[in-house]
Structures are given as structure tokens and as C-alpha cells.
Design an enzyme around this catalytic site. Structure first.
Site, short mmCIF file in Angstrom:
data_model
loop_
_atom_site.label_atom_id
_atom_site.label_comp_id
_atom_site.label_asym_id
_atom_site.label_seq_id
_atom_site.Cartn_x
_atom_site.Cartn_y
_atom_site.Cartn_z
N ARG A 11 -15.28 -0.35 -2.18
CA ARG A 11 -14.42 0.81 -2.45
C ARG A 11 -15.21 2.11 -2.59
O ARG A 11 -14.89 2.98 -3.40
CB ARG A 11 -13.53 0.53 -3.66
N TYR A 69 0.84 -1.20 0.00
CA TYR A 69 0.00 0.00 0.00
C TYR A 69 0.88 1.25 0.00
O TYR A 69 1.40 1.69 1.03
CB TYR A 69 -0.91 0.03 1.23
N GLY A 106 -11.92 1.72 5.25
CA GLY A 106 -10.92 2.75 4.98
C GLY A 106 -11.43 4.13 5.35
O GLY A 106 -12.64 4.39 5.36
#
Length: 327
Positions: free
Chosen positions: A225, A57, A294
Site C-alpha cells: 500500500r 471498492y 494501484g
């Protein structure tokens, strides 16, 4: 926040974990360091004690940001999860399994899956430095590597546990057969898998196997996402280098939008957002230990944590199931 025991380990993970893929910037249109640090701090302040990252990442940047954010924090109160096995710097000398090619600044960067014992030990030392810590709570194989016997990989992780470098060892993206093969050498504590309302394949074989064998499941991409937040349908402006431009094309977007419209009243009745409803639903599914969410700023991190402040009734879960079955 709710905390759940991970498999047969002594680790207790927060039901919502901080997923640090996006703050690495790579594939996500860049990042803002200040916002990333504030997001991690806000997550911890809200009770999210589990932070999941990986060397890949941002080519180490995500781990470095977590290391910086944890300075001055009580390390024993936080679980740092990272991975190994995706090599981008050529240190594998062509060994391993070619995965895909990244395009960066006009250059092609080949990414390899490589889980040899020597590479695992090398990567762990690099991760410890970037994370500014002397141990990793859960080390995970990022992707299966067909060129390295799984027993070699598991032996390496078992040795790292004995050396005190890691507290627990797990897999990621592993099918049931690989989990069985891994268990012949050293039983993995967990498996981090792709799971969302729109991608429920694991429910057939993987979830029952994990429950039966007391293996924790860490769900990633529960929001697809960001698609299931509903924001894409309100303002679908993504940066040109954002990988989601292609990622979202796999879905029937009209059906997704219709589904979100159908379940929105449940979110509103909880004074919650669609994103919070989706996260809470995911935490309530069988076999799921923690759900990775996230956050690129403090506001998003706080919102993710607050998904645990309400519950869903049997009737509401049944309604969502009915709507999902229309896909």
C-alpha cells in the site's frame, strides 16, 4: 508489456494489472474522479490491459469509474476483473459471515462475507451495470464465506460461464485446502492473494499447488500500500482517515527503511524508482501471473507500466533475496 496466460483459460493478462481499490476512495482518504479516469486511460495506453476491481471498492464507485473510462474503448482488448461476496447494504438480511464494521460519517456499516448462489447472481448483474459491459472476464470470490458451501459458490460461477456472463471464475484469499475443495466442483482459474517482499507466506504451499494445477496467481498489495515505494520515509503525511496509518504499524519500519536503502542502488542502475524495482521483482517470482498495482493518477499508472521495461539479473535477484532473509 508482457502478457501471460491465466491458468487453463484463454485469457491473457498483462504482467502488471491496474488495481482499482484506491480509486474507490473508501479507506483511502477519498478520490478525484478526473484523476482516476485519466489513470485508467494512461494504464491502457501503456499496455496494461488488465483492470481489477470489486463492488466493495467505494461501494460500487470503483466499478463505475472503470465503466466510464472504458466508454469508446475496444472492450475486447481489455480484461475486466471484478469480485463478489462482500455485502454492505443489508441485502443479505443478516445472512453470511460478519467480517468487520466500517465507520462512515459517524455510522457503523457491518460488512458481511456472503457467497450464496442467489447473492452471486445478484451481484454480477449489478456489477455488469456499473461496469457498463455485458460480460466479466474474470469473476472472483472476494473472501471465503464459511457459511456457504464452496460447491454452491462454484456451481453458481460455472452457471455464469455457461450463460456468457463471465469468461472465467477464480477465488481470492483462498488457502490450498479451499482451492482443493472448490476444484471438486469446478476448478478455479485463479487465486488472488496478498503477496509482497514483506509477506511471502504463499511461497510455502500455495505457489507449488498453483503451479502443479495450472492455476494463475494474482498478487495484490505488492507495494504494501505504498510503503515499499520509499515515499513514506521521505514524507509520511497521511490523511487522518487513511487506513494506512494503522496498516503500516504492523511492520518494523526501521528495518524496512534499511532494506529499501540497501536495494536502492539496483533501482538506480536501471534508471528506475524503488516502486518499479519492487513491482518488477514481484512479476519475476514463481507462479505469479500478474501483479496488481494501484494508481490514482496518470503519472503513477505510467510509472507502474514502465516497471516492465527492464529486467533483473540472477545476481541482482540473489542480492535482494539475501536482504529479504534478514527480516
Amino acid at each position: 508489456m508482457e502478457y501471460r496466460k491465466l491458468g487453463n483459460t484463454d485469457l491473457a493478462l498483462s504482467a502488471i494489472a491496474y488495481g482499482a481499490f484506491a480509486i474507490g476512495g473508501t479507506m483511502w482518504g477519498g478520490n478525484e474522479k478526473k484523476d482516476s479516469i485519466e489513470a485508467i486511460h494512461a494504464a491502457i495506453d501503456q499496455g496494461i490491459t488488465t483492470l481489477d476491481t470489486a463492488p466493495f471498492y467505494g461501494y460500487g464507485l470503483s466499478e463505475e469509474l472503470i465503466g466510464e473510462a472504458l466508454k469508446g474503448k475496444d472492450r475486447s482488448k481489455v480484461q475486466v476483473l471484478t469480485k463478489f461476496g462482500l455485502v454492505w447494504d443489508g441485502s443479505n438480511n443478516g445472512k453470511g459471515e460478519h467480517f468487520f464494521d466500517m465507520q462512515e460519517d459517524g455510522k457503523t456499516i457491518p460488512i458481511y462475507k456472503f457467497s450464496s448462489k442467489a447473492n452471486i447472481i445478484k451481484e454480477v448483474e449489478e456489477s455488469l451495470t456499473r461496469l457498463n459491459t455485458d460480460y466479466i472476464d474474470l469473476l472472483q470470490q472476494h473472501w471465503p464465506d464459511a457459511t456457504t458451501p464452496i460447491d454452491e459458490t462454484m456451481e453458481a460461477m460455472e452457471a455464469l460461464i455457461k450463460a456468457g456472463k463471465i469468461r472465467a471464475a477464480g477465488l481470492s484469499n483462498a488457502a490450498v485446502e479451499l482451492m482443493k475443495d472448490a476444484g471438486k466442483t469446478f476448478t478455479p482459474a485463479s487465486n488472488q492473494v496478498y503477496y509482497s517482499m514483506l509477506h511471502r507466506d504463499i511461497e510455502q504451499e500455495l505457489v507449488p499447488y498453483a503451479i502443479e494445477n495450472k492455476i494463475g496467481l494474482l498478487a495484490y498489495s505488492p507495494m504494501e500500500r505504498g510503503l515499499l515505494s520509499g515515499k513514506y520515509f521521505e514524507n509520511n503525511q497521511l490523511k487522518a482517515d487513511d487506513h494506512r496509518n494503522g496498516y503500516f504499524s504492523q511492520f518494523d519500519l526501521k528495518k524496512v527503511e534499511s532494506f529499501l536503502t540497501g536495494i536502492r542502488p539496483i533501482a538506480e542502475s536501471k534508471n528506475a524508482t524503488l516502486a518499479q524495482l519492487v513491482l518488477r521483482w514481484t512479476t519475476l517470482q514463481k507462479g505469479i501471473t500478474t501483479v496488481l498495482a494501484g494508481a490514482r493518477n496518470a503519472e503513477q499508472a505510467i510509472a507502474n507500466a514502465q516497471a516492465m521495461q527492464f529486467d533483473l539479473t540472477t545476481e541482482e535477484l540473489a542480492f535482494i533475496a539475501t536482504e529479504l532473509n534478514k527480516f
